[in-house]
Motif scaffolding. Structure first.
Motif, mmCIF file in Angstrom:
data_model
loop_
_atom_site.group_PDB
_atom_site.id
_atom_site.type_symbol
_atom_site.label_atom_id
_atom_site.label_comp_id
_atom_site.label_asym_id
_atom_site.label_seq_id
_atom_site.Cartn_x
_atom_site.Cartn_y
_atom_site.Cartn_z
ATOM 1 N N LEU A 52 0.839 -1.198 0.000
ATOM 2 C CA LEU A 52 0.000 0.000 0.000
ATOM 3 C C LEU A 52 0.875 1.250 0.000
ATOM 4 N N ASP A 53 0.697 2.105 -0.990
ATOM 5 C CA ASP A 53 1.502 3.315 -1.165
ATOM 6 C C ASP A 53 0.727 4.519 -0.622
ATOM 7 N N ILE A 54 1.127 5.014 0.539
ATOM 8 C CA ILE A 54 0.415 6.114 1.179
ATOM 9 C C ILE A 54 0.503 7.400 0.361
ATOM 10 N N ASP A 55 1.639 7.633 -0.281
ATOM 11 C CA ASP A 55 1.788 8.842 -1.090
ATOM 12 C C ASP A 55 0.806 8.848 -2.258
ATOM 13 N N LYS A 56 0.591 7.680 -2.846
ATOM 14 C CA LYS A 56 -0.384 7.606 -3.941
ATOM 15 C C LYS A 56 -1.799 7.840 -3.423
ATOM 16 N N LEU A 57 -2.097 7.360 -2.224
ATOM 17 C CA LEU A 57 -3.406 7.637 -1.637
ATOM 18 C C LEU A 57 -3.586 9.129 -1.378
ATOM 19 N N SER A 58 -2.526 9.802 -0.961
ATOM 20 C CA SER A 58 -2.598 11.248 -0.751
ATOM 21 C C SER A 58 -2.907 11.977 -2.059
ATOM 22 N N LEU A 59 -2.284 11.513 -3.141
ATOM 23 C CA LEU A 59 -2.559 12.097 -4.456
ATOM 24 C C LEU A 59 -4.012 11.838 -4.849
ATOM 25 N N TYR A 60 -4.493 10.649 -4.572
ATOM 26 C CA TYR A 60 -5.893 10.291 -4.833
ATOM 27 C C TYR A 60 -6.818 11.266 -4.092
ATOM 28 N N ALA A 61 -6.548 11.494 -2.811
ATOM 29 C CA ALA A 61 -7.375 12.388 -2.004
ATOM 30 C C ALA A 61 -7.342 13.814 -2.554
ATOM 31 N N GLN A 62 -6.162 14.239 -2.993
ATOM 32 C CA GLN A 62 -6.023 15.580 -3.550
ATOM 33 C C GLN A 62 -6.851 15.739 -4.814
ATOM 34 N N LYS A 63 -6.763 14.765 -5.702
ATOM 35 C CA LYS A 63 -7.511 14.846 -6.956
ATOM 36 C C LYS A 63 -9.014 14.708 -6.723
ATOM 37 N N LEU A 64 -9.383 13.910 -5.720
ATOM 38 C CA LEU A 64 -10.804 13.789 -5.384
ATOM 39 C C LEU A 64 -11.378 15.150 -5.002
ATOM 40 N N PRO A 105 -14.986 0.585 -3.187
ATOM 41 C CA PRO A 105 -13.643 0.264 -2.717
ATOM 42 C C PRO A 105 -12.637 -0.139 -3.796
ATOM 43 N N GLY A 106 -13.098 -0.355 -5.041
ATOM 44 C CA GLY A 106 -12.285 -1.033 -6.040
ATOM 45 C C GLY A 106 -10.942 -0.408 -6.345
ATOM 46 N N MET A 107 -10.903 0.906 -6.543
ATOM 47 C CA MET A 107 -9.635 1.552 -6.902
ATOM 48 C C MET A 107 -8.625 1.436 -5.757
ATOM 49 N N VAL A 108 -9.108 1.539 -4.531
ATOM 50 C CA VAL A 108 -8.218 1.430 -3.365
ATOM 51 C C VAL A 108 -7.688 0.006 -3.239
ATOM 52 N N MET A 109 -8.531 -0.969 -3.501
ATOM 53 C CA MET A 109 -8.095 -2.368 -3.459
ATOM 54 C C MET A 109 -7.051 -2.638 -4.537
ATOM 55 N N ALA A 110 -7.220 -2.034 -5.709
ATOM 56 C CA ALA A 110 -6.255 -2.220 -6.791
ATOM 57 C C ALA A 110 -4.896 -1.661 -6.400
ATOM 58 N N GLU A 121 -10.503 7.485 -14.773
ATOM 59 C CA GLU A 121 -9.410 7.363 -15.748
ATOM 60 C C GLU A 121 -8.198 8.177 -15.295
ATOM 61 N N GLU A 122 -8.435 9.381 -14.784
ATOM 62 C CA GLU A 122 -7.313 10.203 -14.326
ATOM 63 C C GLU A 122 -6.640 9.581 -13.109
ATOM 64 N N ILE A 123 -7.438 9.031 -12.192
ATOM 65 C CA ILE A 123 -6.852 8.379 -11.020
ATOM 66 C C ILE A 123 -6.020 7.172 -11.447
ATOM 67 N N LYS A 124 -6.545 6.385 -12.344
ATOM 68 C CA LYS A 124 -5.811 5.211 -12.835
ATOM 69 C C LYS A 124 -4.463 5.623 -13.427
ATOM 70 N N GLU A 125 -4.475 6.660 -14.258
ATOM 71 C CA GLU A 125 -3.247 7.109 -14.910
ATOM 72 C C GLU A 125 -2.291 7.748 -13.906
ATOM 73 N N SER A 126 -2.806 8.591 -13.029
ATOM 74 C CA SER A 126 -1.967 9.307 -12.071
ATOM 75 C C SER A 126 -1.304 8.371 -11.077
ATOM 76 N N LEU A 127 -2.006 7.307 -10.692
ATOM 77 C CA LEU A 127 -1.479 6.365 -9.716
ATOM 78 C C LEU A 127 -0.738 5.194 -10.379
ATOM 79 N N GLY A 128 -0.759 5.153 -11.710
ATOM 80 C CA GLY A 128 -0.054 4.104 -12.435
ATOM 81 C C GLY A 128 -0.640 2.721 -12.197
ATOM 82 N N LEU A 129 -1.968 2.631 -12.202
ATOM 83 C CA LEU A 129 -2.637 1.369 -11.890
ATOM 84 C C LEU A 129 -3.031 0.635 -13.171
ATOM 85 N N ASP A 130 -2.118 -0.191 -13.670
ATOM 86 C CA ASP A 130 -2.432 -0.934 -14.891
ATOM 87 C C ASP A 130 -3.253 -2.183 -14.625
ATOM 88 N N ASN A 131 -3.626 -2.395 -13.359
ATOM 89 C CA ASN A 131 -4.474 -3.548 -13.003
ATOM 90 C C ASN A 131 -5.932 -3.154 -12.810
#
Length: 233
Positions: free
Chosen positions: A20-32, A82-87, A109-119
């Motif tokens: 679990l990458d906390i920095d990526k979650l912070s970016l997620y929260a910011q973009k949200l 919960p899906g994006m967080v689980m990924a 789509e932006e969250i997927k790209e910004s967090l680099g989630l190819d899954n």
């Protein structure tokens, strides 16, 4: 919940997520928060609230089963919970986010790209119309999508035989479970277990239920949405 507290809070309920990458979650929260000014995604936008009420809450089902190397369907994903967080927590999993509201996928789509989630994969449309994906997922879940018996009717056809269905519920979970007993029998599901968690700071109750699919779901299910709502199983 401060972001630094998330890992310890999860470990306190026996959830260990080394990837679990906390920095990526912070970016997620910011973009949200940024996107929420343009689009109504959630009423919860401050970082500490997002970490508690969205991220921590989304990961509570991880105490029920192993998500590593699993195909996961998240019904009614909304802003990705919960899906994006689980990924993000399980890089080896393949997570499909399902939602009927097309514009929400611009954000996802932006969250997927910004967090680099190819899954992460997307299905734009109604879950009851997913015929090709029938019985193709290891785990099917949802948060706040519908009452339990309604959720189980649309979720069970997507789960493989010997797969799992997880219902994420609040304080009324036990009552919803009682109302879903008939649905379990009809849909080929067995009750597995429940984990009840008291949310830090608020004292709110979260109940996460796991069901095991032991046989094929009858082909007549799911029914059309209007029938599901009017006459729940």
């Amino acid at each position: 919940m401060k972001k630094e507290e998330l890992i310890d809070a999860l470990r306190s309920v026996k959830i260990d997520l080394p990837d679990l990458d906390i920095d990526k979650l912070s970016l997620y929260a910011q973009k949200l928060k940024e996107w929420n000014e343009r689009m109504n995604l959630t009423s919860i936008v401050e970082e500490e609230d997002v970490f508690l009420k969205h991220f921590y809450d989304s990961l509570l089902p991880c105490a029920l089963t192993d998500f590593n190397n699993k195909s996961i369907a998240d019904i009614g994903s909304g802003a990705g919970f919960p899906g994006m967080v689980m990924a993000l927590a399980y890089p080896s999993a393949k997570v499909t986010l399902i939602d009927a509201t097309k514009k929400k996928f611009l954000f996802l789509e932006e969250i997927k790209e910004s967090l680099g989630l190819d899954n992460v994969f997307f299905h734009v449309g109604r879950v009851e119309d997913m015929k090709e994906e029938r019985e193709s997922f290891d785990i099917v879940t949802s948060r706040g999508f519908a009452s339990m018996n309604v959720f189980l009717e649309v979720a069970s056809p997507l789960a493989k035989v010997h797969g799992e269905v997880i219902a994420m519920k609040g304080k009324n979970g036990k009552e919803e479970m009682k109302e879903a007993i008939d649905a379990l029998k009809i849909l080929g599901l067995r009750y597995g277990k429940r984990i009840e968690t008291i949310m830090p700071n608020s004292g709110d109750v979260r109940m996460n239920f796991l069901f095991n699919k032991y046989k094929n779901t009858p082909v007549k299910y799911p029914r059309e949405w209007a029938k599901i709502i009017k006459h729940p199983l």
